[in-house]
Design an enzyme around this catalytic site. Structure first.
Site, mmCIF file in Angstrom:
data_model
loop_
_atom_site.group_PDB
_atom_site.id
_atom_site.type_symbol
_atom_site.label_atom_id
_atom_site.label_comp_id
_atom_site.label_asym_id
_atom_site.label_seq_id
_atom_site.Cartn_x
_atom_site.Cartn_y
_atom_site.Cartn_z
ATOM 1 N N HIS A 267 48.180 41.785 49.751
ATOM 2 C CA HIS A 267 46.944 41.050 50.048
ATOM 3 C C HIS A 267 47.215 40.194 51.284
ATOM 4 C CE1 HIS A 267 43.754 38.045 49.454
ATOM 5 N NE2 HIS A 267 43.196 38.852 48.574
ATOM 6 N N ASP B 13 53.735 37.707 44.038
ATOM 7 C CA ASP B 13 52.296 37.455 43.949
ATOM 8 C C ASP B 13 51.822 38.139 42.663
ATOM 9 O OD1 ASP B 13 49.561 37.723 44.015
ATOM 10 O OD2 ASP B 13 49.455 38.418 46.092
ATOM 11 N N GLN C 242 47.331 39.745 40.302
ATOM 12 C CA GLN C 242 46.735 40.877 39.587
ATOM 13 C C GLN C 242 47.560 41.303 38.373
ATOM 14 O OE1 GLN C 242 43.796 41.993 40.232
ATOM 15 N NE2 GLN C 242 43.456 40.960 42.184
ATOM 16 N N LYS D 89 41.109 34.721 37.665
ATOM 17 C CA LYS D 89 41.236 36.156 37.396
ATOM 18 C C LYS D 89 41.676 36.416 35.958
ATOM 19 C CE LYS D 89 42.603 37.271 42.153
ATOM 20 N NZ LYS D 89 41.370 37.778 42.734
ATOM 21 N N CYS E 143 40.779 42.758 51.332
ATOM 22 C CA CYS E 143 41.754 41.818 51.903
ATOM 23 C C CYS E 143 43.132 42.467 52.009
ATOM 24 C CB CYS E 143 41.852 40.531 51.084
ATOM 25 S SG CYS E 143 40.355 39.575 51.088
#
Lengths: 393, 489
Positions: free
Chosen positions: A113, A185, A188, A211, A352
């Protein structure tokens, strides 16, 4: 399959007389009633600032606020003091970049991202490792870069654009063997997979509340205690200091020294409700639910002429998103038609992750992403609507 | 010489050896414009009845609506009969697109999806090859009616700013012809229909219409830096195009920069608006800053050019051979010169018939012939219906009227009027110099609107465009009153 739709009031909404089919959870998740109630309850009964006053409301607010940190720490298996509240994953990554000393040589990947690319700059000390069409990182290339001397590996656990899951433990082990730190990261992955930071031995991990069923504007940076001790503060003000005199100041202990100013109190409290809700379902069950839906969706969509699936073919390597293109139709056009016809809400574009699209020579894609409230019937709606649209190609 | 070769040799040859009939259509349109009014009306009606029959027979959406209204195409035998067909809206089309609004017959391989500019609320339509030829031909016809245009003269466009990189919107390719040929050779796509179609588009863009596209203003809004504005001036001085076509706000800002800096009028023969209507005072400012004439036209990506004005400036002459345009009010046809909503029936797009489509504009119309030379229906578009203020007293103020009120003032550089609820207005002003506070602008606005509206003034540095890239200088919450409480226009 999970059966929790009744917990999500927004799913009762209709637009133009039809129910909504929300397939954009990789962008943000819907909120269960318990989260809405927690936020409302705070405003209704407990409004006060945290960590400050000695009155009853302030103590109640602080207790609820810090309770979220406790729940969070249990969820990822860290110490409470290793969980720093930030605005979201982007801020978590930027905080590490700005505050941890000596991160000059970094390596990231083409699938990241933008939030995990831009902070690391574009100079000669920043390396980008390629990925293949299924989003697999070129591990040989990673090893080669690591062998050249690297301070930090910054990598996403699950791709937001094409849903590819990376072998994160393997990457962490390789990096550590080469003397590099690792930032993951987890925007997700934290909502969908059980994560154990101790088992992973990860140095830094960032993720966002919105999220994972929680409110917007809040997230977490996990960092090993010894790393937090080395990090400088990047904002000064209320709450970060222990004492302030005309001559200087002393900082609070971690993690409070990194949380300047009044935080998003109600968001943190709402996130606590979301985390308890997810814990109640069990992240193993969430993961299984996602995998079943993604497998079903890939099978269903692969049967439609003119639909080209993008990303991992192996369900074991798939997150909770399915990306695709439709021959002859612009991605935004597909998304608009799905929305206009059947209230099917998907994301379209580069997500993104423009460098990924460029490196794989991909035009913008359509992404359907799933979460606990989605059903196979909704996947069928998506497929049927695509079939109706595509019959004219 | 280049234009002569195109018009006398290349385009007629293309017409003979390919399926494209653009050039023949264009010639036929020029003849149609010269035909007596009765002949024009007869052609229009013949095409309308053919389209209604086609839509009823092959398009589920239209058949269902006709049946629900208890009518058949054969029941429509007069202009008044059209009122029996329910108007269609963007929501109708979007909810049924594509399968239920497209024809069940036709060469679907030759169909193409087309959409209007913007990102979220674009209307998508399908056009067949025939319609695309017609769109090209009617664009050329508009240019020919604007003065002494000849195919091959340079055209410069400054389209609205839509996110075309990070957001992943794919727009028209601006690349040249040779890169496309090289790509076709490299990828062995010399017989691929999509590649050929793309090549055809590039040839049309680069060699036939010789279009150049300048960068739009960008999301920062109306007030660009002097360096940025000078860049447009320098480019126009270099390219000296026959036509400059741009968002009205861009044209207006360039014109005002030219005036402010004392620059000689820029060498452009014809200036046309793109994507929005223009107010009379904006047009005057533009004409002072360019050597050529401002020409209005009315069109959209999904329909193509529908009307244009001429040197006489006596309104937009509707292309009656291609469209049937109605202006309605309270469910009836508006009287001659009366304000109402515009409904469009496309007489040529058989792939996806649009019948009595409410395009969202308000206008006045007159069937009275302008002159012996041009006898067709004329239109005066005054803006978007959603941008029209209707006061509690029933007074109607189109965005064009409101723009004129502000643009006549020397102390206002730009403005935006946001109706937060009926009768409550936030007024954003970019002052020309210093401050407009205390200048009494709120009272003057109340006087202009003849209504005791609540006005709150804010001074700002720029007016920003919407996500579509277009500017909405008036945003109304009272437009729903149109057609209900209107007592005066």
């Amino acid at each position: 399959m999970l059966d929790v739709r009744a917990d999500f009031p927004i799913l009762e909404r209709q637009i133009n007389g039809k129910p909504i089919v929300y397939l954009d959870s990789a962008a943000t998740s819907l909120k269960p009633r318990c989260v809405i109630d927690a936020v409302t309850n705070f405003y209704t009964l407990h409004t006060a600032n945290v960590h400050r006053a000695v009155h009853a409301l302030a103590e109640e607010a602080t207790e609820q606020f810090e309770d979220t940190r406790r729940v969070l720490a249990r969820l990822i298996n860290c110490d409470e003091n290793e969980a720093v509240f930030v605005r979201g994953t982007t801020e978590a990554i930027n905080m590490v970049h700005r505050c941890y000393p000596g991160l000059k040589r970094s390596v990231t990947t083409a699938i990241e991202h933008h939030s995990n690319l831009l902070p690391w700059g574009f100079g000669p000390d920043r390396h980008i490792v390629s990925v293949d069409a299924e989003g697999r990182i070129d591990m040989d290339a990673l090893d080669a870069v690591l062998a050249g001397g690297i301070d930090l590996v910054a990598v996403s656990h699950v791709s937001n654009a094409i849903g590819a899951v990376q072998p994160i433990k393997d990457i962490i082990d390789r990096a550590h063997a080469a003397g590099a730190l690792v930032l993951v990261d987890a925007a997700q992955s934290a909502p969908h997979l059980p994560l154990d930071v101790k088992e992973l031995d990860v140095d830094f991990l960032g993720f966002s509340a919105h999220k994972m069923l929680g409110p917007g504007g809040i997230g977490c940076l996990y960092a090993k205690a010894e790393h937090l001790d080395k990090m400088s503060t990047w904002m000064l003000g209320g709450h970060v200091v222990d004492q302030v005199h005309r001559e200087g100041y002393t900082l609070q202990e971690v993690p409070h020294r990194f949380e300047a100013g009044t935080p998003a109190i109600e968001a943190v409290i709402g996130w606590g409700a979301a985390l308890r809700y997810l814990a109640g379902i069990g992240l193993d069950n969430v993961h299984e639910h996602d995998r079943e839906l993604v497998t079903y969706a890939r099978n269903r969509l692969s049967d439609i002429d003119h639909v080209k699936l993008i990303g991992p073919t192996d369900p074991q390597r798939s997150g909770s998103a399915v990306s695709f293109q439709v021959d002859g139709l612009e991605a935004h056009g597909v998304a608009r038609m799905l929305n206009n016809r059947e209230n099917i809400m998907v994301r379209s574009g580069f997500h993104c992750a423009q460098p990924l699209h460029e490196s794989l020579d991909l035009l913008p894609t359509v992404r359907a992403s799933f979460y606990v409230y989605n059903t196979k019937e909704e996947v069928d709606s998506l497929a049927q609507c695509l079939e109706a649209v595509i019959q004219f190609l | 010489m280049y234009s002569w070769l195109l018009q006398k040799l290349a385009l007629p040859t293309v017409s003979r050896v390919t399926s494209s009939k653009f050039w023949d259509d264009y010639q036929e349109m020029l003849r149609a414009d010269q035909a007596p009014l009765e002949q024009q009306k007869a052609l229009q009606w013949q095409r309308l009845q053919s389209m209604l029959d086609h839509a009823y027979e092959t398009v589920p959406f239209h058949r269902q609506r006709f049946d629900a209204a208890g009518i058949k195409p054969s029941d429509i035998s007069s202009y008044e009969d059209l009122l029996r067909i329910p108007p269609s809206t963007k929501i109708d089309i979007q909810a049924n697109f594509p399968d239920r609004v497209a024809s069940s017959i036709g060469d679907q391989d030759a169909w193409r999806y087309v959409s209007t500019s913007g990102t979220a609320n674009r209307l998508m339509v399908i056009q067949d090859f025939r319609k695309r030829d017609m769109v090209r031909a009617s664009t050329t016809r508009s240019l020919a009616l604007s003065g002494d245009y000849a195919v091959g003269k340079t055209i410069v466009e400054i389209p609205p700013d839509i996110c075309n990189i990070v957001c992943g919107a794919e727009g028209e390719s601006l690349d040249g012809v040779f890169p496309q040929i090289a790509s076709m050779v490299k990828h062995r796509e010399l017989t691929d229909p999509k590649a050929i179609s793309s090549l055809r588009g590039r040839i049309e863009r680069n060699w036939v219409f010789r279009k150049k596209t300048y960068q739009p203003f960008g999301p920062q809004g109306t007030n660009l830096t002097e360096e940025h504005m000078q860049g447009y001036v320098d480019s126009l001085l270099r390219d000296r195009p026959y036509l400059l076509k741009a968002l009205p706000t861009y044209l207006f800002e360039i014109a005002r920069y030219v005036e402010r800096k004392g620059i000689e009028p820029l060498p452009v023969q014809v200036i046309k608006p793109m994507g929005a209507s223009i107010s009379p005072s904006m047009r005057d400012a533009i004409e002072r800053s360019f050597t050529g004439q401002f020409r209005e036209e009315y069109g959209s990506a999904e329909f193509g050019d529908m009307a244009c004005d001429g040197p006489e400036r006596d309104g937009l002459h509707v292309f009656m051979d291609l469209f049937l345009v109605e202006v309605v009010r309270d469910g009836k046809h508006a009287k001659d010169g009366e304000l109402g909503r515009v409904l469009i029936t496309d007489l040529m797009n058989k792939a996806m018939p649009l019948i009595r489509y409410d395009i969202g504009d308000i206008a006045r119309m007159s069937p009275a012939p302008a002159s012996a030379k041009r006898q067709g229906t004329r239109l005066w578009v005054e803006g978007r219906a959603d941008d029209t203020l209707v006061t509690a007293e029933g007074q109607v103020f189109t965005s064009d009227k409101v723009m004129d009120f502000f643009y006549k003032r020397t102390d206002v550089d730009q403005f935006q009027l946001l109706e937060t609820r009926p009768g409550k207005l936030d007024l954003l002003i970019v002052p020309s110099n210093g401050s407009v506070r205390g200048a009494g602008i709120e009272d003057e606005l109340r006087g202009f609107l003849q209504s005791e509206v609540d006005v709150t003034l804010y001074e700002v540095k720029t007016i920003k465009p919407e996500a579509s890239g277009k500017f909405r200088f008036v945003q109304s919450k009272s437009h729903d009153r149109l057609g209900h409480e209107v007592t005066h226009a």
